[in-house]
Design a protein around this motif. Sequence first.
Motif, PDB file in Angstrom:
ATOM      1  N   LEU A   1      -9.094   0.762   3.153  1.00  0.00           N
ATOM      2  CA  LEU A   1      -7.887   0.526   2.354  1.00  0.00           C
ATOM      3  C   LEU A   1      -7.668  -0.979   2.213  1.00  0.00           C
ATOM      4  CD1 LEU A   1      -5.327   1.535   0.941  1.00  0.00           C
ATOM      5  CD2 LEU A   1      -4.213   1.625   3.150  1.00  0.00           C
TER       6      LEU A   1
ATOM      7  N   LEU B   1       3.026  -0.457  -6.165  1.00  0.00           N
ATOM      8  CA  LEU B   1       1.866  -0.869  -6.954  1.00  0.00           C
ATOM      9  C   LEU B   1       1.240   0.275  -7.737  1.00  0.00           C
ATOM     10  CD1 LEU B   1      -0.272  -3.388  -4.863  1.00  0.00           C
ATOM     11  CD2 LEU B   1       1.109  -3.828  -6.869  1.00  0.00           C
TER      12      LEU B   1
ATOM     13  N   MET C   1      -1.585   5.980  -1.265  1.00  0.00           N
ATOM     14  CA  MET C   1      -1.582   4.567  -0.912  1.00  0.00           C
ATOM     15  C   MET C   1      -2.183   3.781  -2.065  1.00  0.00           C
ATOM     16  SD  MET C   1      -2.956   5.099   2.931  1.00  0.00           S
ATOM     17  CE  MET C   1      -3.678   6.671   2.583  1.00  0.00           C
ATOM     18  N   ALA C   2      -1.532   2.688  -2.424  1.00  0.00           N
ATOM     19  CA  ALA C   2      -2.080   1.853  -3.491  1.00  0.00           C
ATOM     20  C   ALA C   2      -3.080   0.895  -2.877  1.00  0.00           C
ATOM     21  CB  ALA C   2      -0.962   1.082  -4.174  1.00  0.00           C
ATOM     22  N   LYS C   3      -4.209   0.721  -3.520  1.00  0.00           N
ATOM     23  CA  LYS C   3      -5.195  -0.223  -3.006  1.00  0.00           C
ATOM     24  C   LYS C   3      -4.963  -1.567  -3.683  1.00  0.00           C
ATOM     25  CE  LYS C   3     -10.113  -0.359  -1.999  1.00  0.00           C
ATOM     26  NZ  LYS C   3      -9.868  -1.414  -1.013  1.00  0.00           N
TER      27      LYS C   3
ATOM     28  N   ILE D   1      -5.493   5.552  -3.179  1.00  0.00           N
ATOM     29  CA  ILE D   1      -6.119   6.500  -2.267  1.00  0.00           C
ATOM     30  C   ILE D   1      -5.123   7.631  -2.058  1.00  0.00           C
ATOM     31  CG2 ILE D   1      -6.924   6.856   0.086  1.00  0.00           C
ATOM     32  CD1 ILE D   1      -7.743   3.858   0.018  1.00  0.00           C
TER      33      ILE D   1
ATOM     34  N   TRP E   1       0.824  -1.218   0.000  1.00  0.00           N
ATOM     35  CA  TRP E   1       0.000   0.000   0.000  1.00  0.00           C
ATOM     36  C   TRP E   1       0.853   1.261   0.000  1.00  0.00           C
ATOM     37  CZ3 TRP E   1      -3.038  -1.960   4.838  1.00  0.00           C
ATOM     38  CH2 TRP E   1      -3.950  -2.945   4.450  1.00  0.00           C
TER      39      TRP E   1
END
Lengths: 257, 64, 147
Positions: free
Chosen positions: A186, C95, C120-122, C103, A120
Amino acid sequence: MTNFKIFKYANPAKFLYLCEKTFIYLVLLTIIFLSFGLYQGFFNSPEDYQQGNLVRIMYVHVPSAWMALMIYSSIAIASCIYLINKHLLANIFCKSASLIGASFTLIAIVTGSIWGKPTWGTWWVWDARLTSVLILFFLFVGYMVLFDAFDDPTKGARAAGILVIVGFVFVPIIKFSVDILELRTLHQGASVSKLSAPSVHESMLWPLLVMALAYAAYFISLLLVRMRSAILAARVRSLRMMQAQRASRAAIVPERP
Amino acid sequence: MNGFEEYFAMGGDGRFIWSAYAVAALVLIGLAVASVWSYRARRSEFNVLQELDGGTPRSEDGNP
Amino acid sequence: MTRKKRRLYTLIGAMVLLSAATALVIGAFRDNLVFFFSPTEVAEKGIEAGQRIRMGGLVEEDSVIRDADGLTVHFRLTDLSHTIMVTYRGILPSLFREGQGVIVQGQLDAPTHFIADEIMAKHDENYMPPEVAEALKKSGQWKGGNE
């Protein structure tokens, strides 16, 4: 004579006999599942198309979260039995399982965090899913503290039992509201337990399920050790009590005419 | 040797993967060791008390 | 009524009341429990410039522009009905790519321009080997929204 209730209700003799018979097989089962699961996870499963090798963290993370929820639920149910029926073996189960549950919750949180950083891009976020697991951890810790907070162990068990049941009402509600209200988080949704076919490829599902079995076997083996320990502790307490009573009686007797 | 090192590096994600497994192993082994220790301590305490009691030493399940 | 039964009913009653209370509280705070807004919500709710929010959506295809400094990126974030331009300076998660769900955290500085300070990558809930993903895409059975 409250101390002798333990012999009356729990029938520890039968339980301990069963423990002795099955313990070695449970340990063997743990070792077999664990080595098979680790072999599958490291040597017999592919990289993921998105996260590459990081998918291997899933094999320790996801079963830990499952175990944490399973142990919490079983403690809540056993607490109901204890509060309603005063069944002491249920109480011993709760006391013995709580630390194991807290440990699995901790593993789920820490390994999830280690997975989250490279995937993430963050160690931790306060989304509904992660926060509810942290609350679960605090419930376990609060449970253990409350259990030992009173001089009278019965009072501690009762207070802790109420706490764990209150928490038990929260946990499924939070879980289902995340799924049903479609609260956006998330953390990705469930892959294995959802009603349609699991969205984990077969080659990755196997190590996951075997590791879950290994954790379950580990939990039961350790539970037996801890429950035996707790039963012994109760017996030590009642032996001490009897000896103290005898000593005080002996001290009184010579004064009689 | 090269193959092993390459495997260990896990395509650059090795430190994350190995530390996650290390944490899990540490917690699970630590818990098991602590539980067995406390069981042994209680058992020997129980045996000592029972001998003090004057009775014949019995096994923990109450059978002679 | 025996004492055992009374304890049972007290426990059930308390659990029902508590569940109802929790459900009501979660319903009431639903908007706050949502981790991020979609670009459509950001556009429709009239969120003011300078208010810190999180916004989630897909990185639009062919929209990522990297500045010469190598740190600043611009891209369009979309939920397929509304699109908001995002500028971010910093290290991107691995990612992060076009078509990926992300996000972003930060604030609007104009109604359709967002300054992010964290991305942030989901990750979706699909796990499979690359060959399988490839095969699914080829056969047209790809269900994931990404890529």
